[in-house]
Design an enzyme around this catalytic site. Structure first.
Site, PDB file in Angstrom:
ATOM      1  N   TYR A   1     -22.704  53.595 117.925  1.00 55.37           N
ATOM      2  CA  TYR A   1     -22.095  52.830 116.835  1.00 55.37           C
ATOM      3  C   TYR A   1     -21.480  53.823 115.866  1.00 55.37           C
ATOM      4  O   TYR A   1     -22.132  54.789 115.469  1.00 55.37           O
ATOM      5  CB  TYR A   1     -23.173  51.992 116.132  1.00 55.37           C
ATOM      6  CG  TYR A   1     -22.699  51.231 114.920  1.00 55.37           C
ATOM      7  CD1 TYR A   1     -21.916  50.086 115.058  1.00 55.37           C
ATOM      8  CD2 TYR A   1     -23.044  51.640 113.633  1.00 55.37           C
ATOM      9  CE1 TYR A   1     -21.489  49.367 113.941  1.00 55.37           C
ATOM     10  CE2 TYR A   1     -22.629  50.923 112.517  1.00 55.37           C
ATOM     11  CZ  TYR A   1     -21.854  49.794 112.683  1.00 55.37           C
ATOM     12  OH  TYR A   1     -21.436  49.087 111.576  1.00 55.37           O
TER      13      TYR A   1
ATOM     14  N   ASP B   1     -20.044  62.303 115.463  1.00 52.50           N
ATOM     15  CA  ASP B   1     -20.399  61.378 114.395  1.00 52.50           C
ATOM     16  C   ASP B   1     -21.813  61.728 113.947  1.00 52.50           C
ATOM     17  O   ASP B   1     -22.798  61.352 114.587  1.00 52.50           O
ATOM     18  CB  ASP B   1     -20.313  59.942 114.913  1.00 52.50           C
ATOM     19  CG  ASP B   1     -20.717  58.927 113.856  1.00 52.50           C
ATOM     20  OD1 ASP B   1     -21.242  59.341 112.793  1.00 52.50           O
ATOM     21  OD2 ASP B   1     -20.531  57.720 114.093  1.00 52.50           O
TER      22      ASP B   1
ATOM     23  N   LYS C   1     -24.784  58.633 104.823  1.00 57.93           N
ATOM     24  CA  LYS C   1     -26.245  58.587 104.616  1.00 57.93           C
ATOM     25  C   LYS C   1     -26.766  59.767 103.797  1.00 57.93           C
ATOM     26  O   LYS C   1     -26.545  59.801 102.593  1.00 57.93           O
ATOM     27  CB  LYS C   1     -26.941  58.441 105.956  1.00 57.93           C
ATOM     28  CG  LYS C   1     -26.469  57.156 106.688  1.00 57.93           C
ATOM     29  CD  LYS C   1     -27.334  56.790 107.843  1.00 57.93           C
ATOM     30  CE  LYS C   1     -26.775  55.654 108.671  1.00 57.93           C
ATOM     31  NZ  LYS C   1     -27.036  54.321 108.175  1.00 57.93           N
TER      32      LYS C   1
HETATM   33  N1  HOZ Z   1     -25.823  49.863 110.460  1.00 62.09           N
HETATM   34  C1  HOZ Z   1     -27.020  50.274 109.809  1.00 62.09           C
HETATM   35  C2  HOZ Z   1     -28.019  50.798 110.752  1.00 62.09           C
HETATM   36  N2  HOZ Z   1     -27.568  51.511 111.851  1.00 62.09           N
HETATM   37  C3  HOZ Z   1     -27.659  49.152 109.042  1.00 62.09           C
HETATM   38  C4  HOZ Z   1     -27.195  49.151 107.655  1.00 62.09           C
HETATM   39  C5  HOZ Z   1     -27.913  48.151 106.741  1.00 62.09           C
HETATM   40  O1  HOZ Z   1     -28.215  47.045 107.106  1.00 62.09           O
HETATM   41  O2  HOZ Z   1     -28.143  48.529 105.629  1.00 62.09           O
END
Ligand code: HOZ
Length: 428
Positions: free
Chosen positions: A142, A237, A265
């Protein structure tokens, strides 16, 4: 009725699904998402006053634990001087210098407001630089919610069964070739056929969005070689792995130099910030120097930059990553041993401060293998642990995170309580 329940009922009136990001809605595990009131160190407290040992850490950023006093202090001081100027600030220069020192592949870097923006921008830059349109990604990885990347995607897209999102134009999705993670032979075959059309290969060097999948180092090395051979750019990534699996990210851990990297992050210390960067000759194609356009009103935001700088300074303490990795391994080894005592099909692993556990025999190496996990059993485990005060990701397809604030006592308590849950799962 709990306060979380009543807030969730209210939230669903004006917010799709009651949440601003899908996985946190608890839809795949069932039940009511906990609305969080505050957090400190390794613990979060919900609006009903229940405290949890937190293994989500805001999905990765909170590597120092929540509300670290030095980070909060930096944020408060920056906020007092103004929230946003839409003009250059000294802190972003300091941050760029620091990033280039910590991650040597970053000859130049640009800040964004999220990891999604970073990956979208890196792709456009790769296409602009190479003059090619096709990209390669790997099933279950992802890279945020940009159109070209929501093809066989992980995270919420996988959790909710829509890895190929509706709304992505077919003509764009057709430019994305999806290959199997860790499959070196298939990679070689694909490059032999389409290698000269490929602008970039984008990869999570350690996958954290279909649970945790560790890379085969030979696979990563082959990828680097093929990109060089066919003139494609390699994009790591590192939104999840950056400053998380090692100070220099996965590229330092595995000794591979990508052409471009993306971050999010940890880099923002809990504030909304991302970055992309890499080779100078590529980055100089960005506006205002070159023809590839990318911009952002809140890019280099002073409060986010202050949080990021304070966090990155603290991460440079001697032994920080060794201690974090040891603690995380202690958790996964302990959970695996506890599950084995009860004869449950279960495996667990960690890379630095990231971990994964799977209700299946053996460690998965790719999307198909991780999909063999027993989801109903994961869901029962998740709720039983939540009831005991341990907050894991509400999805069988997300990695977990340990912070510097987790103590050995926290880890051992988690293992002991997980052991009780495994016993009851085995008896079912
Ligand atoms: N896409 C995020 C985890 N891989 C989740 C983000 C969220 O819900 O804060």
């Amino acid at each position: 009725m709990s306060i979380s329940q009543s807030l969730f009922d209210r939230a669903r009136v004006h917010i799709p699904g009651g949440v601003n990001s899908p996985v946190r809605a608890f839809r795949s595990v069932g039940g009511v998402p906990r609305f969080i009131a505050r957090a400190s160190g390794a613990r979060i407290t919900d609006v009903d006053g229940v405290e949890y040992v937190d293994y989500v850490g805001s999905w990765g950023p909170m590597i120092l634990g929540h509300a670290h006093p030095e980070v909060i202090d930096a944020v408060v001081r920056a906020a007092a001087d103004g929230l946003s100027f839409g003009a250059p600030i000294p802190g972003e220069v300091e941050l760029a210098d620091l990033l280039a020192r910590l991650v040597p592949s970053l000859e130049m870097v640009r800040l964004t407001s999220s990891g999604t923006e970073a990956t979208m921008s890196a792709l456009r830059l790769a296409r602009g630089f190479t003059g090619r349109d096709r990209i390669i990604k790997f099933g279950g990885c992802y890279h945020g919610h940009g159109d070209s990347l929501l093809v066989k995607a992980g995270s919420g897209a996988l959790t909710f069964g829509s890895p190929d999102s509706s709304g992505v134009p077919a003509c764009l999705a057709e430019l994305t070739t999806v290959l199997e993670y860790n499959n070196t032979a298939r990679l070689e075959e694909a490059f032999a056929v389409i290698g000269r059309d490929v602008a970039a290969v984008i990869i999570e060097p350690v996958v954290g969005n279909m649970n945790l999948i560790a890379p085969d180092p030979v696979f990563l090395k082959t990828l680097r070689r093929l990109c060089d051979q066919y003139g494609a750019l390699l994009i790591f990534d590192e939104v999840m792995t950056g400053f998380r699996v090692a100070l220099g990210g996965a590229q330092a851990l595995y000794g591979i130099q990508p052409d471009l990297s993306t971050f999010g992050k940890v880099i923002g210390g809990g504030m909304p910030m991302g970055a992309f960067g890499g080779r100078r000759d590529i980055m100089e194609q960005l506006a205002p120097l070159g023809p590839v356009y990318q911009a952002g009103t809140l890019s280099g935001n002073p409060v986010a930059v202050a949080a990021g700088l304070a966090t990155l300074r603290l991460l440079q303490a001697d032994g920080f990553y060794a201690e974090l990795a040891d603690k995380t391994r202690r958790l996964t080894d302990g959970m695996a041993a506890a599950a084995a005592r009860h004869g449950l099909p279960f495996a667990a692993q960690s890379v630095g401060g990231m971990f994964g556990f799977y209700f299946r025999h053996g460690l998965p190496r790719n999307y198909d293998e991780v999909m063999e996990s027993d989801r109903p059993r994961f869901n029962r485990f998740f709720h039983a642990m939540l009831d005991k005060g341990f907050y894991f990701a509400p999805s069988a397809f997300e990695a977990g995170f340990v912070s510097a604030a987790h103590t050995i006592a926290d880890i051992d308590l988690t293992i002991a309580q997980a052991g009780d849950v495994f016993a009851s799962l085995a008896a079912d």
